[in-house]
Enzyme design. Structure first.
Site, PDB file in Angstrom:
ATOM      1  CG  HIS A  26      -2.047  -0.991   1.088  1.00 28.33           C
ATOM      2  ND1 HIS A  26      -3.307  -0.649   0.701  1.00 28.33           N
ATOM      3  CD2 HIS A  26      -2.071  -2.337   1.258  1.00 28.33           C
ATOM      4  CE1 HIS A  26      -4.066  -1.724   0.652  1.00 28.33           C
ATOM      5  NE2 HIS A  26      -3.328  -2.771   0.987  1.00 28.33           N
ATOM      6  CG  ASP A  70       0.167   9.621   0.407  1.00 33.48           C
ATOM      7  OD1 ASP A  70       0.127   8.467   0.855  1.00 33.48           O
ATOM      8  OD2 ASP A  70      -0.591  10.533   0.780  1.00 33.48           O
TER       9      ASP A  70
HETATM   10  C1  GDG Z   1      -1.941   4.253   3.343  1.00 33.65           C
HETATM   11  C2  GDG Z   1      -0.952   4.896   2.360  1.00 33.65           C
HETATM   12  C3  GDG Z   1      -2.670   4.701   0.568  1.00 33.65           C
HETATM   13  C4  GDG Z   1      -8.644  10.555   7.709  1.00 33.65           C
HETATM   14  N1  GDG Z   1      -9.001  11.306   8.752  1.00 33.65           N
HETATM   15  C5  GDG Z   1     -10.167  10.836   9.210  1.00 33.65           C
HETATM   16  C6  GDG Z   1     -10.546   9.773   8.426  1.00 33.65           C
HETATM   17  N2  GDG Z   1      -9.596   9.607   7.504  1.00 33.65           N
HETATM   18  C7  GDG Z   1      -9.577   8.577   6.427  1.00 33.65           C
HETATM   19  C8  GDG Z   1      -9.719   9.194   5.067  1.00 33.65           C
HETATM   20  C9  GDG Z   1      -9.045   8.145   4.188  1.00 33.65           C
HETATM   21  C10 GDG Z   1      -8.014   7.513   5.119  1.00 33.65           C
HETATM   22  O1  GDG Z   1      -8.332   7.905   6.432  1.00 33.65           O
HETATM   23  C11 GDG Z   1      -6.595   7.994   4.808  1.00 33.65           C
HETATM   24  O2  GDG Z   1      -6.125   7.330   3.690  1.00 33.65           O
HETATM   25  P1  GDG Z   1      -4.873   7.810   2.813  1.00 33.65           P
HETATM   26  O3  GDG Z   1      -4.822   7.013   1.586  1.00 33.65           O
HETATM   27  O4  GDG Z   1      -5.056   9.258   2.511  1.00 33.65           O
HETATM   28  O5  GDG Z   1      -3.568   7.675   3.715  1.00 33.65           O
HETATM   29  P2  GDG Z   1      -2.868   6.551   4.714  1.00 33.65           P
HETATM   30  O6  GDG Z   1      -3.615   6.407   5.969  1.00 33.65           O
HETATM   31  O7  GDG Z   1      -1.459   7.014   4.872  1.00 33.65           O
HETATM   32  O8  GDG Z   1      -2.895   5.144   3.919  1.00 33.65           O
HETATM   33  C12 GDG Z   1      -1.702   5.636   1.277  1.00 33.65           C
HETATM   34  C13 GDG Z   1      -3.522   3.916   1.551  1.00 33.65           C
HETATM   35  O9  GDG Z   1      -2.713   3.293   2.560  1.00 33.65           O
HETATM   36  C14 GDG Z   1      -4.345   2.848   0.846  1.00 33.65           C
HETATM   37  O10 GDG Z   1      -3.562   1.953   0.140  1.00 33.65           O
HETATM   38  O11 GDG Z   1      -3.521   5.464  -0.245  1.00 33.65           O
HETATM   39  O12 GDG Z   1      -0.804   6.187   0.355  1.00 33.65           O
HETATM   40  O13 GDG Z   1      -0.056   5.786   3.035  1.00 33.65           O
HETATM   41  O14 GDG Z   1      -9.959   7.160   3.801  1.00 33.65           O
HETATM   42  O15 GDG Z   1     -11.057   9.406   4.779  1.00 33.65           O
HETATM   43  N3  GDG Z   1     -11.703   9.100   8.608  1.00 33.65           N
HETATM   44  C15 GDG Z   1     -12.507   9.496   9.630  1.00 33.65           C
HETATM   45  N4  GDG Z   1     -12.167  10.519  10.460  1.00 33.65           N
HETATM   46  C16 GDG Z   1     -11.040  11.211  10.293  1.00 33.65           C
HETATM   47  O16 GDG Z   1     -10.743  12.135  11.064  1.00 33.65           O
HETATM   48  N5  GDG Z   1     -13.666   8.859   9.834  1.00 33.65           N
END
Ligand code: GDG
Length: 736
Positions: free
Chosen positions: A166, A382
């Site tokens: 990921h 990312d």
């Molecule tokens: C890893 C990789 C890759 C965030 N704040 C809140 C909240 N969120 C949710 C968002 C989103 C998720 O968390 C974050 O996902 P990301 O993809 O932006 O980032 P990582 O956590 O670093 O994920 C990344 C991912 O894995 C998937 O393969 O895309 O590159 O680093 O869904 O909506 N959700 C809630 N409250 C919050 O305050 N409910």
């Protein structure tokens, strides 16, 4: 019935213990949604850690947890506090995470943590093995479990294993610094399919595999031991419907239904027609470029002061890994930056940055997404970034602008966003201005295209595509399975061998009787090999012939004291047991003086390569060269040689990391056919490892046992893993 097992660090469940009471609820993250159908099918199972350490559980509670998770089609991997400190907070988050995100200066290489990582990966593999049968499909997730595929494959070769990373896979120059790099790559290669978010990560992985393990990569397939490992990119999507529908519902909300947060957002937006909101959401992580973003915003306000009091940056930073010092430092830096900028620019009615350091419920997330005119997503690195995609999905009127870092995997498929370099403040400020002033028409055009793609390639589709490709590898590797020299075939072969009256064994030398060495002159036969060959040679009614591209002097030197049948120079010279050498093909060598200088120019331009001058052929060896450069040079050399040799009786053979030029009226096949005609053999066995041996396989009678060493496309009937297995096989002939 075969089943599918998903393996990830955490189970898709929230397990809470309060006052000895257990509370288990399914979590609603993107991954859980995407894998829902895979997980719920048949007797699917999800294996991972529950989030509760061994120390927090007594026997009774542990039993309760087990029961509760089983009900959710899950199984737990028990982990202690020590495991979490060293495997998770330690090795995963202080070594792999920074290294794979190009933060070398944050990367710690601690042996104790590596040991713990291995042990915990084994714990995961053990739980998987407990639940797995042959024929099952296993999908392992992410950087915490890189060693698990091999641990499973070694014990259960007949399972189909997929692995998805990921986070980014770094360039070779970064990955090569990792002290346990070989082990990690072997761990991943236990899979049948390895998936990344983008083609760039795939490319970097190939580069590491080629350079560090020196494996052959063809298109997107790696020849590994006796299998093919397929590598592909699968850009992860989101649950589009969930975000889009939540946003639609939000738009139709009554005033009374609005959240406190929404009311505050509305206050700001309604203050003036030209007021706008800029949004960022991420975990508080140094990869997400939070300080950069704040500084760029400061630069923006200074460069374009007309936006003061008009725009506000809303920054939601979700607490993450707050036990790790770098994260604590980042938090301090962010607090200070926000404080400084708010202090500097704020007026009685306006603060430029609204900063929340907490997580928010889903409904508030929708408030933020739907109220913001611009999303400013600026990670330094990312893997994908789902926030960017979620923002797009919530724009029900197709308005709003996404500014996205080109360092996020998502940028590869979101060209209609305003793509920026997160280190270029000037570029970010310009993009912000452009976004804030963009016409509605342009916003909708861009948003419309972005939405279309996200709607089509959802997280479910992502999971299904991965599973489809993974299942297809079964067929791929199935045909190899059919040709494997299994125990059953070996048994049948021994029966044929024992009842035969005249047996013949053709044995290739390099890569078959011995393993590969860096310098060809180092491949001297060892004691064990001589013992095996002597015993074979002494068998009654059995002719063994060592047949090689090596030159006669080398074999004279190595086997001068033995009474073996030898064929050298691809079939030019023959020595029959106790007789003298005989030239069986007359060859010219005058072409060598023309070809040699050409090969020398390739040696000069390709470090690590060298020429072997044999009596009747010239060989250009490139096994020690940089594999990627060698790949380019072999194509070049082939083109040069093909145009040169068209009028000569020469041919170019591509062997195992060697290109050999020799007269075309000689090859191992012709020599072997000549030998075959001598007697009426009723058992023929031929074994070899490279291209030049294919000529032999082609000349063999139909009932011959032809065996290729290593898996590559071949005309042989069977294949065997490596030269060690060859020796085991030859010992069988002797023991009977
Ligand atoms: C890893 C990789 C890759 C965030 N704040 C809140 C909240 N969120 C949710 C968002 C989103 C998720 O968390 C974050 O996902 P990301 O993809 O932006 O980032 P990582 O956590 O670093 O994920 C990344 C991912 O894995 C998937 O393969 O895309 O590159 O680093 O869904 O909506 N959700 C809630 N409250 C919050 O305050 N409910």
């Amino acid at each position: 019935m075969n089943k599918t097992i998903i393996v990830s660090n955490r189970l898709p469940l929230q397990v809470k213990i309060e006052e000895n009471q257990l509370n288990v609820t399914p979590s609603v993250g993107g991954l859980a949604t995407g894998l829902k159908s895979v997980h719920s099918e048949g007797n699917g199972l999800w294996i991972g850690w529950s989030g509760v350490t061994d120390e927090e559980l007594n026997d009774e509670l542990a039993e309760k947890v087990k029961k509760a998770v089983t009900k959710e089609k899950c199984a737990t991997v028990p982990l202690s506090q020590y495991d979490i400190d060293n495997y998770y907070l330690g090795f995963s988050n202080k070594t792999l995470w920074p290294l794979f995100h190009y933060f070398m200066e944050y990367t710690e290489f601690e042996n104790e943590q590596w040991e713990s990582y291995k042990k915990v990966n084994q714990k995961f593999a053990d739980v998987v093995l407990e639940h797995t049968d042959n024929g099952d499909t296993i999908w392992v997730h992410d950087y915490q479990l890189l060693l698990v595929p091999k641990m499973i494959k070694d014990k259960r070769p007949n399972t189909t294993i997929g692995f998805f990373l990921h986070i980014p896979y770094p360039s070779y120059e970064i990955f090569r610094t990792f002290p346990w790099r070989e082990e990690l790559l072997h761990g991943m290669l236990g899979s049948d399919l390895i998936g990344f978010h983008t083609y760039d990560y795939e490319r970097h992985f190939f580069s590491s595999v080629k350079r560090i393990l020196r494996l052959e990569v063809k298109f997107n397939e790696i020849s590994y031991e006796d299998r093919i490992v397929k590598v592909d990119s699968f850009p992860m999507g989101i649950d589009y419907k969930k975000f889009h529908e939540a946003a639609e519902k939000h738009t139709n909300q009554e005033a009374s239904e609005r959240s406190e947060l929404q009311k505050r957002l509305d206050d700001h937006l309604q203050a003036d027609d030209s007021t706008k909101l800029i949004l960022s959401i991420d975990r508080m992580d140094y990869t997400k470029g939070i300080p950069n973003r704040i500084r760029a915003f400061e630069y923006f306000l200074n460069t374009y002061p007309e936006f003061k009091e008009k725009v506000r940056l809303i920054m939601l930073a979700v607490p993450s890994r707050s036990d790790v010092p770098q994260y604590q430092r980042l938090k301090r830096e962010t607090d200070e930056l926000v404080g400084r900028i708010n202090g500097q620019f704020a007026t009685v009615s306006w603060t430029p940055i609204w900063y929340f350091y907490r997580s928010m419920p889903f409904e508030n997330l929708i408030d933020l997404y739907t109220s913001s005119d611009v999303a400013l997503i600026t990670p330094i690195r990312d893997g994908m970034n789902l926030v960017a995609k979620e923002y797009v999905a919530t724009r029900t009127n197709k308005d709003g602008v996404l500014i996205l870092s080109e360092m996020a995997g998502a940028s590869k498929e979101m060209n209609e966003a305003l793509l920026i370099n997160p280190n270029n403040f000037y570029g970010i400020a310009k993009a912000l201005k452009y976004a804030l002033e963009m016409s509605l028409e342009e916003q909708q055009k861009r948003m419309g295209i972005l939405q279309k793609r996200l709607q089509r390639y959802t997280v479910e589709k992502w999971a299904l595509e991965f599973m489809k490709t993974l299942n297809a590898t079964k067929q791929n590797n199935g045909t190899i399975e059919a040709k494997k020299l299994t125990h059953q075939v070996q048994k049948e072969m021994m029966i044929d061998f024992n009842k035969a009256n005249k047996r013949l064994l053709f044995l290739d030398y390099d890569g078959t009787l011995t393993g590969f060495v860096d310098n060809p002159e180092d491949a001297v036969p060892d004691e064990e090999l001589i013992t095996i060959l002597d015993a074979l040679n002494n068998l009654e009614n059995t002719d063994i012939v060592i047949i090689s591209g090596r030159d006669r002097p080398t074999f004279e030197d190595w086997f001068g004291n033995e009474s073996y049948n030898l064929i050298t120079d691809h079939g030019v010279w023959l020595k029959t047991k106790d007789d003298d050498w005989d030239m069986i093909e007359r060859l010219k060598t005058d072409w060598m003086e023309h070809i040699s200088p050409i090969l020398e120019t390739f040696v000069d331009r390709t470090p690590g390569t060298f020429i072997e001058k044999k009596n009747y052929s010239l060989a250009w060896h490139y096994r020690k060269a940089d594999p990627e450069l060698a790949q380019i040079r072999t194509v070049e050399l082939n083109t040069v040689l093909t145009s040169l040799i068209s009028n000569n009786d020469l041919s170019v053979l591509r062997g195992n990391k060697v290109i050999e030029i020799k007269s075309s009226n000689v090859n191992k096949g012709r020599a072997a056919a000549r030998w075959l005609a001598k007697k009426n053999y009723d058992f023929v066995f031929t074994i070899g490892d490279d291209w030049t041996d294919e000529f032999m396989f082609d000349e063999m009678p139909e009932d011959a046992y032809t065996v290729k060493v290593g898996y590559k496309k071949t005309h042989a009937n069977y294949y065997i893993k490596d030269s060690e297995k060859v020796r085991e096989l030859l010992k069988m002939f002797i023991s009977k």
